[in-house]
Scaffold this active site. Structure first.
Site, short mmCIF file in Angstrom:
data_model
loop_
_atom_site.label_atom_id
_atom_site.label_comp_id
_atom_site.label_asym_id
_atom_site.label_seq_id
_atom_site.Cartn_x
_atom_site.Cartn_y
_atom_site.Cartn_z
N LYS A 39 16.82 28.96 -26.66
CA LYS A 39 15.93 29.63 -25.70
C LYS A 39 15.54 30.99 -26.26
CE LYS A 39 16.02 31.09 -20.81
NZ LYS A 39 16.82 31.12 -19.59
N SER A 60 14.79 28.67 -15.74
CA SER A 60 13.90 29.25 -16.70
C SER A 60 13.97 28.60 -18.10
CB SER A 60 14.17 30.75 -16.83
OG SER A 60 15.48 30.99 -17.23
N SER A 84 19.39 28.39 -14.45
CA SER A 84 18.37 28.15 -15.48
C SER A 84 18.72 27.15 -16.56
CB SER A 84 18.02 29.47 -16.16
OG SER A 84 17.05 30.11 -15.39
#
Ligand code: GLN
Length: 485
Positions: free
Chosen positions: A79, A154, A178
């Protein structure tokens, strides 16, 4: 079975027996990116040259007969809030659009040392602020099961990447859901570790007392393999716990104990979509068949979890993002003259709408005169929520709950309604407030969209959580179906 659908252990065997090379495996992952990512938009950066260079080194080791670890030659993505030396790390924010990280996060350093191959950096809501990647300042990641829908957030890019074989596993970051929610929406497995189990050093902070880094994979055993590598005390992060890191993979082979499973009544109210409830209850039945005792339990302060989190997390993020003043790095407004002007214009241009909203809420909650009324009160409620879990875990070993109140929703459906978006976290946030280990595993489909079940354990007991997830995988075929783009 396609090569990228295999588990890390299977791939390791193929690498060491020279059935496949690390270079071929890396090419397969990069080809998947070429083939699918223009439709999905999971990646912000692809590190093709670096990845192939590392793969070659691993192949050289294999050729000379040197012993390699389980993760050597395995392609993965991270990420884009996780710092990667020499590689752009944007946090999904325009503010850091051209920021090249000067050092590796501890998790990256550990994976690199193990020979794992970083193939790219994945899209996310800026700083982790969101549940759909619609708050990324760059683009929205699409769901591999239906590209008109969100991948969740996210860490939506990470989950979509794993679902489509763009890398064997991914690192995500979970503050309030997330990792788990995008894993659920994309039909993959995602673990939020106990707070302090994995180092946060080099993770661009969202809310420091919640943030965790963890794996998104296709199975519990892959989670176990990655976790063993990234977990444990880190001198750079004093919130990491000194506890010995178990051999999670080995522990999965132990006989499955007759555990006590708790179903918290606050997660199974009439608000829960009956189709999602049905999937969870089907999973529960499998465990009853194995001789596990299933009990209804209560976590009475659950109803305060969302408001508590959406006060504390913005408070922490407002403090963390204060350092992005565009002086030493980050976006700088072109026509700013005075120092005040530089701060104001650069931050106004560099931060998106949701990030600004959170900075405003957080600053307000921390301001003199409101601190006691908001921030301090929220901290007290956080303690009550934690105590709820302590009581329940005196009686049961794990909790089963849904991960998300809905399957992947259409892009745009909640984008203009922040409160509707915050409710996407209704089932994940309490576990984050309490810092508990919790995993989302695929447990079926509704109208061809994946559903996730959340399995939560006692603080630092990732072993049991993984064992339950692994056991579930061994009695169901719910993970077998793959998206067909
Ligand atoms: N969706 C939650 C939020 O917007 C959680 C995000 C996260 O875990 N990073 O804060």
């Amino acid at each position: 079975m396609k090569i990228l659908e295999k588990s890390i252990i299977e791939l390791h065997k193929e690498l060491t027996s020279k059935k496949i090379s690390a270079t071929e495996l890396t090419h397969a992952s990069l080809d998947a990116i070429d083939k699918h990512d223009h439709k999905l938009k999971a990646f912000i950066t692809v590190c093709k040259t670096d990845a192939l260079r590392v793969a070659k080194k691993v192949d050289e080791k294999i050729a000379t007969g040197e012993k390699i670890g389980l993760l050597a030659g395995i392609p993965f993505s991270a990420k884009d809030v996780i710092m990667t030396e020499g590689i752009k790390t944007t946090a999904g924010s325009k503010m850091l659009e051209n920021y090249v990280a000067p050092y590796n996060a501890t998790v990256i350093a550990r994976l690199k040392k193990a020979g794992a191959i970083l193939i790219g950096k994945t899209n996310c809501d800026a700083y982790g602020h969101g549940s759909s990647t619609e708050n990324s300042d760059f683009f929205v990641t699409k769901n591999p099961w239906d590209t008109s829908r969100v991948a969740g957030g996210s860490s939506g890019g990470a989950a979509a990447a794993v679902a489509m074989g763009m890398g064997v596993f991914a690192l995500g970051e979970d503050t309030g859901g997330s990792i788990r929610q995008p894993a659920a929406l994309c039909g993959v497995t995602g673990l939020k570790v106990s707070y302090g189990r994995v180092s946060r050093y080099g993770s661009i902070a969202y809310a420091s007392s919640f943030d965790t880094i963890g794996p998104i994979t296709k199975s519990a055993s892959d989670v176990a393999t990655v976790l063993r590598c990234i977990a444990g005390k880190d001198a750079h992060d004093h919130t990491t716990m000194p506890d010995i890191v178990p051999n999670y993979l080995q522990d999965l082979k132990k006989p499955f104990p007759k555990l006590k499973i708790g179903l918290p009544k606050e997660y199974f109210t009439s608000d829960l979509d009956p189709a999602i409830k049905e999937k969870i209850m089907e999973a529960v039945k499998e465990f009853e068949k194995m001789g596990c005792e299933v009990k209804k339990v209560s976590l009475p302060h659950t109803k305060y979890a969302i408001p508590t989190y959406y006060l504390l997390a913005p408070a922490e993020t407002s403090a963390n993002l204060a350092r992005l003043d565009s002086i030493r790095y980050g976006h700088r407004a072109k026509n700013a003259k005075t120092i005040d002007d530089i701060f104001k214009k650069s931050r106004s241009e560099g931060f998106g709408k949701e990030t600004k909203r959170r900075i405003l809420i957080g600053t307000y909650a921390l301001s003199a005169g409101y601190f006691d009324e908001y921030y301090k009160k929220a901290q007290k409620i956080r303690t009550l929520i934690r105590e709820d879990f302590n009581k329940v875990f005196a009686d049961v070993d794990v909790l089963f709950t849904p991960t998300s109140p809905f399957t992947a929703f259409p892009i745009g459906e909640k984008a203009t309604d922040p409160l509707a978006m915050y409710l996407a976290d209704i089932y994940t946030i309490a576990f984050s407030l309490a810092g508990l280990p919790t995993i989302s595993v695929p447990c079926g489909f509704i109208k061809n969209l994946p559903v996730g079940m959340q399995i939560t354990g006692r603080y630092m007991d990732e072993t049991t959580v993984l064992h339950v997830a692994h056991q579930y995988e061994s009695v169901t075929t719910k993970q077998a179906k793959k998206p067909n783009l």
